[in-house]
Enzyme design. Structure first.
Site: not given
Length: 289
Positions: A16, A146, A196
């Site tokens: 991420e 997110n 996301d």
């Protein structure tokens, strides 16, 4: 690159928060579930890593060098990649159910970071803002924070709630750091990917990694899907612009959620992928203090 290519077979459980540092041509990213921060130099193709004692959800580089990062237990700074952590803000939420997830800095160098609420049965995920040693609650109405990003004129803030398939827009006052007039920007249908992590390009388009959607979508400021880019992984997690002219789109992915069948189809899931696109990204803002 006209198709998505794996530039680093990282085998990350949950990669991420890709961050491009144009001064060193380095792509930073985290592996949340492995408690790691990675730095990959594109030119030398060298990778260095640091392991922490808990999940690191997101981070930003600092203007004076070093980093600010949001962990499960709170927000910390460290003056260099291997330097000791210094406490900035200790979590006031229940750490058994909540941890930090996505975040980045605004153009004034404030660090914004959102939390996720693991039970996903209440809107307890929150967006926090950190500036000059102070914490400020911006929003508390998400399951999983997110997709935080800002328009090129800094007047619009984007913020997604991944499990609920929705991306929001806020009016953002850069001078005060206030976010108001929350409204739905785009909502995705169930069963074809969830919004996301994201980034906004220099033209104001919002690029979202669709988790469990095997693709990245480019969305106009008006909320229209302009283009879709297939990713050779079931679970793309976030995007970042970088490269010498900021026209390379990097995509992080998740490996741990892949089934055995999916891993056979996408053996490099958990890697960092990249593609050259027809627009340039914005340089990542750095933490001011």
């Amino acid at each position: 690159m006209t198709t998505m290519q794996c530039v680093l077979d990282a085998q990350a459980k949950l990669a991420e928060c890709p961050r491009w540092d144009e001064t060193t041509q380095t792509l930073y990213f985290v592996d949340i579930d492995s408690f790691k921060l990675h730095a990959y130099n594109i030119q030398s193709e060298t990778l260095k890593s640091r392991t922490f004692d808990e999940e690191i959800g997101c981070f930003s580089l600092s203007k004076n060098g070093g980093f600010i990062a949001a962990f499960r237990s709170g927000v910390y700074t460290f003056s260099a990649f291997e330097a000791p952590l210094e406490t900035y803000w200790l979590a006031t939420y229940n750490q058994k159910t909540t941890r930090f997830n996505d975040g980045r800095c605004d153009a004034k160098g404030r660090f914004l970071a959102g939390t996720m609420y693991s039970p996903k049965d209440a809107f307890k995920g929150a967006l926090h803002q950190f500036n000059q040693g102070q914490e400020r609650l911006i929003d508390q109405a998400a399951w999983t924070s997110n997709g935080l990003a800002f328009s090129p004129d800094n007047k619009t803030m984007y913020y997604s709630d991944t499990p609920n398939h929705v991306v929001y827009q806020f009016d953002y006052d850069l001078e005060t750091g206030s976010a108001t007039n929350k409204r739905v920007f785009i909502e995705f249908p169930r069963g074809n990917g969830r919004p996301d992590g994201a980034a906004v390009d220099a033209e104001g388009n919002y690029w979202s990694a669709l988790y469990q959607g095997q693709r990245v979508v480019k969305i106009s400021p008006e909320g229209n899907i302009l283009e879709e880019y297939p990713v050779p992984a079931t679970y793309p997690t976030m995007v970042a612009f970088g490269g010498k002219d900021m026209s390379t789109l990097f995509v992080t992915t998740c490996r741990s959620a892949q089934t055995e069948e999916e891993l056979k189809e996408f053996p490099k899931a958990g890697g960092i992928f990249a593609i050259t696109v027809n627009t340039k990204g914005q340089h990542e803002e750095k933490f001011a203090g």
